[in-house]
Write an enzyme that holds these catalytic residues in place. Structure first.
Site, mmCIF file in Angstrom:
data_model
loop_
_atom_site.group_PDB
_atom_site.id
_atom_site.type_symbol
_atom_site.label_atom_id
_atom_site.label_comp_id
_atom_site.label_asym_id
_atom_site.label_seq_id
_atom_site.Cartn_x
_atom_site.Cartn_y
_atom_site.Cartn_z
ATOM 1 N N ILE A 27 46.214 95.739 160.387
ATOM 2 C CA ILE A 27 45.791 95.115 161.282
ATOM 3 C C ILE A 27 47.632 94.496 161.682
ATOM 4 C CG2 ILE A 27 46.142 92.594 162.305
ATOM 5 C CD1 ILE A 27 43.538 92.380 160.554
ATOM 6 N N ASN B 168 52.079 99.363 149.710
ATOM 7 C CA ASN B 168 51.895 100.153 148.769
ATOM 8 C C ASN B 168 51.012 101.630 148.758
ATOM 9 O OD1 ASN B 168 49.141 99.045 149.044
ATOM 10 N ND2 ASN B 168 49.297 98.715 146.530
ATOM 11 N N LEU B 169 50.236 101.466 150.387
ATOM 12 C CA LEU B 169 49.588 102.775 151.155
ATOM 13 C C LEU B 169 48.390 102.665 149.930
ATOM 14 C CD1 LEU B 169 52.540 105.423 151.879
ATOM 15 C CD2 LEU B 169 51.437 104.164 153.219
ATOM 16 N N SER C 45 41.203 84.227 157.123
ATOM 17 C CA SER C 45 39.973 84.347 157.510
ATOM 18 C C SER C 45 39.036 83.165 158.057
ATOM 19 C CB SER C 45 39.653 85.935 156.370
ATOM 20 O OG SER C 45 38.204 85.696 156.858
ATOM 21 N N TYR D 89 36.964 87.938 147.650
ATOM 22 C CA TYR D 89 37.728 87.720 148.669
ATOM 23 C C TYR D 89 37.888 86.725 149.406
ATOM 24 C CZ TYR D 89 39.054 89.363 153.358
ATOM 25 O OH TYR D 89 39.667 88.816 154.858
ATOM 26 N N LYS E 59 41.557 84.135 149.878
ATOM 27 C CA LYS E 59 41.748 83.978 150.911
ATOM 28 C C LYS E 59 42.042 82.139 150.665
ATOM 29 C CE LYS E 59 42.474 87.519 153.516
ATOM 30 N NZ LYS E 59 43.948 88.188 153.059
ATOM 31 N N ASN F 62 36.898 88.324 163.965
ATOM 32 C CA ASN F 62 36.454 89.878 163.549
ATOM 33 C C ASN F 62 37.585 90.838 164.418
ATOM 34 O OD1 ASN F 62 33.729 88.167 162.846
ATOM 35 N ND2 ASN F 62 32.893 90.355 162.329
HETATM 36 P P1 NAD Z 1 44.036 96.756 155.910
HETATM 37 O O1 NAD Z 1 43.612 97.065 154.190
HETATM 38 O O2 NAD Z 1 44.280 98.163 157.144
HETATM 39 O O3 NAD Z 1 45.216 96.510 155.193
HETATM 40 C C1 NAD Z 1 46.583 95.724 154.572
HETATM 41 C C2 NAD Z 1 46.869 96.989 153.937
HETATM 42 O O4 NAD Z 1 47.962 96.539 152.808
HETATM 43 C C3 NAD Z 1 46.944 98.322 153.452
HETATM 44 O O5 NAD Z 1 47.839 98.874 154.526
HETATM 45 C C4 NAD Z 1 47.525 98.476 152.135
HETATM 46 O O6 NAD Z 1 48.272 100.012 151.709
HETATM 47 C C5 NAD Z 1 48.734 97.593 151.899
HETATM 48 N N1 NAD Z 1 47.850 96.611 150.523
HETATM 49 C C6 NAD Z 1 47.359 96.161 149.785
HETATM 50 N N2 NAD Z 1 47.904 95.323 148.853
HETATM 51 C C7 NAD Z 1 49.172 95.509 148.403
HETATM 52 C C8 NAD Z 1 50.008 95.582 147.692
HETATM 53 N N3 NAD Z 1 49.562 95.019 146.300
HETATM 54 N N4 NAD Z 1 51.318 95.777 147.945
HETATM 55 C C9 NAD Z 1 51.615 96.799 148.983
HETATM 56 N N5 NAD Z 1 50.971 96.585 149.850
HETATM 57 C C10 NAD Z 1 49.226 96.603 150.138
HETATM 58 O O7 NAD Z 1 42.992 95.572 156.269
HETATM 59 P P2 NAD Z 1 43.729 94.464 157.568
HETATM 60 O O8 NAD Z 1 42.452 94.722 158.421
HETATM 61 O O9 NAD Z 1 44.670 95.453 158.147
HETATM 62 O O10 NAD Z 1 43.575 92.702 156.919
HETATM 63 C C11 NAD Z 1 45.240 92.701 156.725
HETATM 64 C C12 NAD Z 1 44.903 91.270 156.162
HETATM 65 O O11 NAD Z 1 44.026 90.825 157.088
HETATM 66 C C13 NAD Z 1 44.364 91.275 154.864
HETATM 67 O O12 NAD Z 1 44.592 90.297 154.484
HETATM 68 C C14 NAD Z 1 42.990 91.059 155.230
HETATM 69 O O13 NAD Z 1 42.586 90.197 154.655
HETATM 70 C C15 NAD Z 1 42.973 89.523 156.403
HETATM 71 N N6 NAD Z 1 42.087 89.882 156.898
HETATM 72 C C16 NAD Z 1 41.816 91.618 157.808
HETATM 73 C C17 NAD Z 1 40.459 90.703 158.253
HETATM 74 C C18 NAD Z 1 39.628 92.868 158.531
HETATM 75 O O14 NAD Z 1 38.736 92.040 160.078
HETATM 76 N N7 NAD Z 1 40.064 93.383 158.903
HETATM 77 C C19 NAD Z 1 40.213 89.351 158.964
HETATM 78 C C20 NAD Z 1 40.020 88.245 158.696
HETATM 79 C C21 NAD Z 1 41.163 89.270 157.979
HETATM 80 C C1 WQD Z 2 29.196 92.382 161.513
HETATM 81 C C2 WQD Z 2 27.953 92.141 161.789
HETATM 82 C C3 WQD Z 2 26.169 92.740 160.036
HETATM 83 C C4 WQD Z 2 27.935 96.677 159.908
HETATM 84 C C5 WQD Z 2 33.682 90.412 157.284
HETATM 85 C C6 WQD Z 2 34.362 89.761 156.796
HETATM 86 C C7 WQD Z 2 35.287 88.487 156.979
HETATM 87 C C8 WQD Z 2 36.534 89.611 158.145
HETATM 88 C C9 WQD Z 2 35.431 90.537 158.897
HETATM 89 C C10 WQD Z 2 38.279 90.202 156.292
HETATM 90 C C11 WQD Z 2 27.130 91.052 160.719
HETATM 91 C C12 WQD Z 2 26.976 93.546 161.467
HETATM 92 C C13 WQD Z 2 27.860 95.537 159.809
HETATM 93 C C14 WQD Z 2 26.817 97.604 159.512
HETATM 94 C C15 WQD Z 2 25.392 95.701 160.076
HETATM 95 N N1 WQD Z 2 37.157 89.983 157.501
HETATM 96 N N2 WQD Z 2 26.661 94.925 161.135
HETATM 97 N N3 WQD Z 2 25.870 97.732 160.622
HETATM 98 O O1 WQD Z 2 30.479 90.967 157.705
HETATM 99 O O2 WQD Z 2 31.207 89.274 160.375
HETATM 100 O O3 WQD Z 2 32.999 90.129 157.985
HETATM 101 O O4 WQD Z 2 35.124 91.171 157.893
HETATM 102 O O5 WQD Z 2 38.610 88.689 155.766
HETATM 103 O O6 WQD Z 2 35.561 88.138 155.898
HETATM 104 O O7 WQD Z 2 32.779 89.261 156.045
HETATM 105 O O8 WQD Z 2 31.745 91.211 160.099
HETATM 106 O O9 WQD Z 2 32.070 93.860 160.548
HETATM 107 O O10 WQD Z 2 30.993 93.986 158.575
HETATM 108 O O11 WQD Z 2 30.085 92.619 160.108
HETATM 109 O O12 WQD Z 2 24.230 95.821 161.371
HETATM 110 O O13 WQD Z 2 27.107 98.624 159.064
HETATM 111 O O14 WQD Z 2 27.302 93.358 162.140
HETATM 112 O O15 WQD Z 2 25.852 92.031 159.165
HETATM 113 O O16 WQD Z 2 26.385 90.642 161.257
HETATM 114 P P1 WQD Z 2 31.347 90.058 159.198
HETATM 115 P P2 WQD Z 2 30.991 92.995 159.769
#
Ligand code: NAD
Ligand code: WQD
Length: 338
Positions: A12, A32-33, A124, A149, A153, A179
């Site tokens: 993101i 930190n990659l 989230s 997790y 948050k 999502n």
């Molecule tokens: P991502 O893992 O792709 O990106 C996170 C980045 O943070 C990575 O590049 C990682 O290398 C870096 N990172 C992790 N710990 C670090 C640290 N201690 N110091 C420096 N860098 C660090 O994840 P994303 O999907 O891009 O998510 C970004 C944020 O959004 C996260 O906080 C995640 O919890 C939140 N979020 C994601 C989702 C989702 O579904 N992807 C949903 C809700 C919230």
């Molecule tokens: C979506 C739907 C699975 C994989 C998670 C975190 C949430 C947020 C977003 C960070 C569900 C189904 C999945 C597969 C499947 N992240 N599924 N087969 O669980 O809604 O949310 O990511 O904050 O906190 O919990 O997303 O993409 O894992 O699943 O059927 O191989 O797809 O059961 O119904 P989820 P998801």
């Protein structure tokens, strides 16, 4: 205006970097990659013609952050850095609290010392817990989270609220994502999970591109329209744009919290059939057992973001499917060459 993007080499964050650069912001990324790639930042440069500054460091490294803030006059921080795998967090709670909670504490301490008090935080929908009425709305209190997790948050949200209560100079925005899926429409940037994807969309994309044999649909006996779980999927570019709106609009002291979602639920089977229809590629799947901890259905009430931030999700499910496939088919191994 100069913005520090923590975790800007991740999924993101890298999309937010593109939107920031395209809107004329100067961008410094700290990452930190551990789950990101520097290639994502070179792609952001290719797309925008502008180069973000990259600092490879951990946000828990206070001296590194102090140096960063001394070198760059940062106006605001968008804080993405953290660990995000729900299942992994159950087995590694210390790593998740250390990274997500302590990382944010160190970041905020460094910001305070540098006199930077504007932050947008990646929260989230998971903070609503297991029993919130659908659609989730910001006036519902945080609920009981069921994994480290989600709890991390919720804890960070509370920490940030307390900081804002204690010192009115802080301006804090909590963005609760639903999502996020999809990829940049250029096909140059997208989601590149390490190992087996936990999330549905990257799993579907990896099956379609031949990296995995088939998708398992986790449960088809839920009380939903077709028995599979429903979620509020939103395009990552819309989500990235939401961060810019939050930066622009929330300059006042205190805490603001917004859901970022479309307001619509889509089932797992609808996701699979949309991907196949839009991209004309097969996605073999089988019906399997429920995954522990999954809720049957939830989606956002996104009206607060619409009314106060002037933000709505503009891209539809077909865009999400087409952009995911453009990214995955052009980059079968993500940012890795092999
Ligand atoms: P991502 O893992 O792709 O990106 C996170 C980045 O943070 C990575 O590049 C990682 O290398 C870096 N990172 C992790 N710990 C670090 C640290 N201690 N110091 C420096 N860098 C660090 O994840 P994303 O999907 O891009 O998510 C970004 C944020 O959004 C996260 O906080 C995640 O919890 C939140 N979020 C994601 C989702 C989702 O579904 N992807 C949903 C809700 C919230
Ligand atoms: C979506 C739907 C699975 C994989 C998670 C975190 C949430 C947020 C977003 C960070 C569900 C189904 C999945 C597969 C499947 N992240 N599924 N087969 O669980 O809604 O949310 O990511 O904050 O906190 O919990 O997303 O993409 O894992 O699943 O059927 O191989 O797809 O059961 O119904 P989820 P998801």
């Amino acid at each position: 205006m100069k913005v520090l993007v923590t975790g800007g080499a991740g999924y993101i964050g890298s999309h937010a970097v593109v939107e920031l650069l395209e809107s004329g912001y100067q961008v410094v990324v700290v990452d930190n990659l551990c789950n990101g790639s520097e290639v994502a930042l070179s792609r952001a440069e290719e797309i925008t013609g502008k180069k973000p500054t990259f600092v490879r460091a951990d946000i828990r490294d206070r001296p590194a952050l102090d140096t960063l803030f001394a070198l760059h006059k940062i106006d605001a921080v968008i804080h993405f850095a953290g660990l995000k795998a729900v299942g992994e967090s159950v087995g590694k709670p210390l790593a998740y609290y250390e990274n997500n909670v302590n990382g944010t504490l160190v970041l905020c301490q460094a910001m305070e010392a540098a006199g930077v008090r504007r932050i947008v935080f990646s929260s989230s929908a998971t903070v609503y817990g297991n029993e919130a009425p659908i659609p989730y709305i910001e006036t519902t209190p945080r609920g009981t989270t069921s994994n480290p997790y989600g709890t991390s948050k919720a804890m960070v949200e509370k920490v940030l609220e307390d900081i804002a209560d204690a010192d009115r100079r802080w301006s804090i925005t909590l963005l609760r994502y639903f999502n996020p899926i999809g990829a940049h429409p250029s096909g140059k940037m997208g989601e590149d999970p390490l190992g087996v994807p936990n999330n549905l969309m990257p799993f579907i994309a990896q099956v379609a591109v031949g990296r995995r044999d088939e998708l398992t649909v986790f449960g088809n006996d839920y009380p939903t329209r077709d028995g599979t779980c429903e979620r509020d999927y939103l395009h990552v570019v819309d989500l990235a744009k939401g961060h810019l709106k939050a930066l622009e609009k929330n300059t006042k002291p205190g805490v603001n919290v917004y859901n970022l979602g479309t307001g619509m639920g889509t089932s797992v089977l609808d996701m699979v059939s949309s991907f196949i229809r839009v991209n004309n590629v097969p996605v073999p799947y089988k019906l399997g057992e429920r995954r522990e901890g999954d809720l049957p259905a939830f989606w956002a009430d996104a009206s607060k973001a619409r009314d106060e931030l002037d933000w709505v999700a503009e891209k539809n499910l077909d865009d999400m499917m087409a952009d995911t496939w453009r990214w995955q088919s052009r980059n079968p191994n993500g940012y890795r060459l092999l």
